[in-house]
Design an enzyme around this catalytic site. Structure first.
Site, PDB file in Angstrom:
ATOM      1  N   MET A   1       0.855  -1.310  -0.021  1.00 53.54           N
ATOM      2  CA  MET A   1      -0.046   0.008  -0.020  1.00 53.54           C
ATOM      3  C   MET A   1       0.820   1.114   0.107  1.00 53.54           C
ATOM      4  SD  MET A   1      -3.491  -1.084   2.089  1.00 53.54           S
ATOM      5  CE  MET A   1      -2.865  -0.660   3.760  1.00 53.54           C
ATOM      6  N   GLY A   2       2.238   0.954  -0.526  1.00 50.94           N
ATOM      7  CA  GLY A   2       3.001   2.192  -0.395  1.00 50.94           C
ATOM      8  C   GLY A   2       3.527   2.736   0.816  1.00 50.94           C
TER       9      GLY A   2
ATOM     10  N   HIS B   1       9.088   1.003   3.269  1.00 54.31           N
ATOM     11  CA  HIS B   1      10.086   1.229   4.545  1.00 54.31           C
ATOM     12  C   HIS B   1      11.069  -0.064   4.253  1.00 54.31           C
ATOM     13  CE1 HIS B   1       7.630  -1.480   6.294  1.00 54.31           C
ATOM     14  NE2 HIS B   1       6.563  -0.832   6.704  1.00 54.31           N
TER      15      HIS B   1
ATOM     16  N   HIS C   1       9.202  -3.444   3.667  1.00 52.89           N
ATOM     17  CA  HIS C   1       9.006  -3.689   2.136  1.00 52.89           C
ATOM     18  C   HIS C   1      10.076  -4.101   1.407  1.00 52.89           C
ATOM     19  CE1 HIS C   1       5.754  -0.712   3.330  1.00 52.89           C
ATOM     20  NE2 HIS C   1       4.770  -1.652   3.005  1.00 52.89           N
TER      21      HIS C   1
ATOM     22  N   GLN D   1      -3.108 -11.731   8.239  1.00 50.84           N
ATOM     23  CA  GLN D   1      -3.114 -11.495   6.892  1.00 50.84           C
ATOM     24  C   GLN D   1      -2.601 -12.657   5.985  1.00 50.84           C
ATOM     25  OE1 GLN D   1      -2.841  -7.413   4.687  1.00 50.84           O
ATOM     26  NE2 GLN D   1      -0.637  -8.279   4.402  1.00 50.84           N
TER      27      GLN D   1
ATOM     28  N   SER E   1       6.838  -0.308  10.353  1.00 45.48           N
ATOM     29  CA  SER E   1       5.648  -0.370   9.778  1.00 45.48           C
ATOM     30  C   SER E   1       5.212   1.205   9.298  1.00 45.48           C
ATOM     31  CB  SER E   1       4.559  -0.728  10.992  1.00 45.48           C
ATOM     32  OG  SER E   1       3.165  -0.035  10.691  1.00 45.48           O
TER      33      SER E   1
ATOM     34  N   ARG F   1       2.764   2.962  10.009  1.00 43.83           N
ATOM     35  CA  ARG F   1       2.118   3.519  10.787  1.00 43.83           C
ATOM     36  C   ARG F   1       3.004   3.933  11.941  1.00 43.83           C
ATOM     37  NH1 ARG F   1      -2.397  -0.189   9.519  1.00 43.83           N
ATOM     38  NH2 ARG F   1      -3.944   1.089   8.413  1.00 43.83           N
TER      39      ARG F   1
HETATM   40  O1  PAF Z   1       0.062  -5.609   3.695  1.00 47.76           O
HETATM   41  C1  PAF Z   1      -0.497  -4.631   2.944  1.00 47.76           C
HETATM   42  O2  PAF Z   1       0.108  -3.759   2.636  1.00 47.76           O
HETATM   43  C2  PAF Z   1      -1.979  -4.888   2.351  1.00 47.76           C
HETATM   44  O3  PAF Z   1      -2.731  -5.457   3.141  1.00 47.76           O
HETATM   45  C3  PAF Z   1      -1.827  -5.774   1.050  1.00 47.76           C
HETATM   46  C4  PAF Z   1      -1.306  -7.275   1.224  1.00 47.76           C
HETATM   47  C5  PAF Z   1      -1.020  -4.818   0.029  1.00 47.76           C
HETATM   48  C6  PAF Z   1      -3.253  -5.706   0.327  1.00 47.76           C
HETATM   49  O4  PAF Z   1      -3.769  -4.344   0.195  1.00 47.76           O
END
Ligand code: PAF
Length: 283
Positions: free
Chosen positions: A30-31, A34, A37, A155, A187, A189
């Site tokens: 979701m951009g 950091h 990612h 998730q 994170s 956030r």
């Molecule tokens: O983990 C995330 O950033 C989001 O939940 C994902 C997997 C990209 C789905 O929108």
């Protein structure tokens, strides 16, 4: 790095790479990227010839009153990081591109067991939104492998389950949580926190470690959890849940379960943070 906004452009490029026999890895995000990612992007580069990423702040996984509008959007910064990190193709779709029949009218994917408490208790429908968009992204890219962070453990379980149930031809890889020196999980956030709050939020990881150590030492689970809960409160956190589950399917852990995960969500100020730690029952 090629940056595209439409599904058709992705399909064109991927058809060329597939024709050349190249394998594809996907990192959905979701951009506001950091180190966490970027560790997924690194892993993607190890696992496939071509690395693809997506940046899409998915409205259907945010509940009413959540931070969809405020969610940090940093496209320039993200593109620079992805390009440096060896990403070959980035999709940044609009909401209309992702939900062609409208977000509220679109087919939803619901994974059984995503309502087993934890984050679902305070974010009802969140995992339906995640499952729906991840299914769409996996169909758009049809990658050989897709990489997700273990920080979002629930998730990851939901995604593994949907891939299994829908026979999607992709390997899902979980990548370990990246932490600050203090232990705080990296994170998007965290950027809502000031320096003092960040330091105090390190009590989350300390609490998870305390639960692991207590359980491995054979102490009663309730005592261990109560102590860890209080230590988070003492640091100024408001814990939402702190639960010991089995890693297999996130069912509540029984004494026979040997592979465990302790998961928590806690608020620091208005910011909701999640983290987890997997461990065997015996040290
Ligand atoms: O983990 C995330 O950033 C989001 O939940 C994902 C997997 C990209 C789905 O929108």
């Amino acid at each position: 790095m090629q940056v595209v906004e439409t599904v058709a452009q992705v399909r064109d490029q991927l058809a060329r790479w597939r024709q050349q026999g190249q394998s594809i890895a996907l990192v959905p995000t979701m951009g506001n990227l950091h180190d966490g990612h970027m560790s997924l992007v690194d892993r993607a580069g190890e696992l496939a010839d071509r690395v693809c990423a997506t940046i899409f702040v998915n409205p259907s996984q945010f509940g009413p009153g959540e931070d969809f509008e405020q969610y940090p959007r940093t496209p320039e910064h993200d593109m620079a990081l992805l390009s440096e990190g060896g990403c070959d193709l980035l999709l940044t779709p609009s909401v209309a591109e992702m939900y062609p029949t409208g977000q509220d009218n679109s087919t939803r994917v619901r994974v059984p067991g995503s309502d087993q408490g934890l984050c679902d208790a305070s974010r009802p429908g969140h995992f339906d939104g995640v499952a729906t968009v991840v299914t769409a992204l996996l169909n758009i890219f049809q990658p050989h492998v897709a990489i997700f962070g273990e920080k979002d453990f629930q998730q990851l379980m939901v995604i593994r389950r949907l891939v299994k149930d829908l026979h999607l031809p992709v390997t899902i890889v979980g990548s370990p949580t990246v932490r600050e020196a203090s232990g705080l999980a990296v994170s998007s956030r965290n950027r809502y926190l000031d320096e003092d709050q960040k330091q105090r939020a390190a009590a989350i990881y300390a609490a998870l470690c305390a639960v692991r150590d207590g359980v491995q030492a054979g102490h009663p689970q309730d005592d261990v959890s109560t102590g860890a809960w209080r230590s988070m409160q003492a640091a100024g956190l408001e814990p939402e849940y702190l639960e010991l589950r089995r890693t297999l399917d996130l069912a509540p852990a029984s004494p026979e379960d040997l592979e465990l995960v302790v998961l928590t969500a806690a608020r620091m100020g208005g910011t909701r943070l999640i983290d987890n730690l997997s461990f065997p029952r015996t040290p």
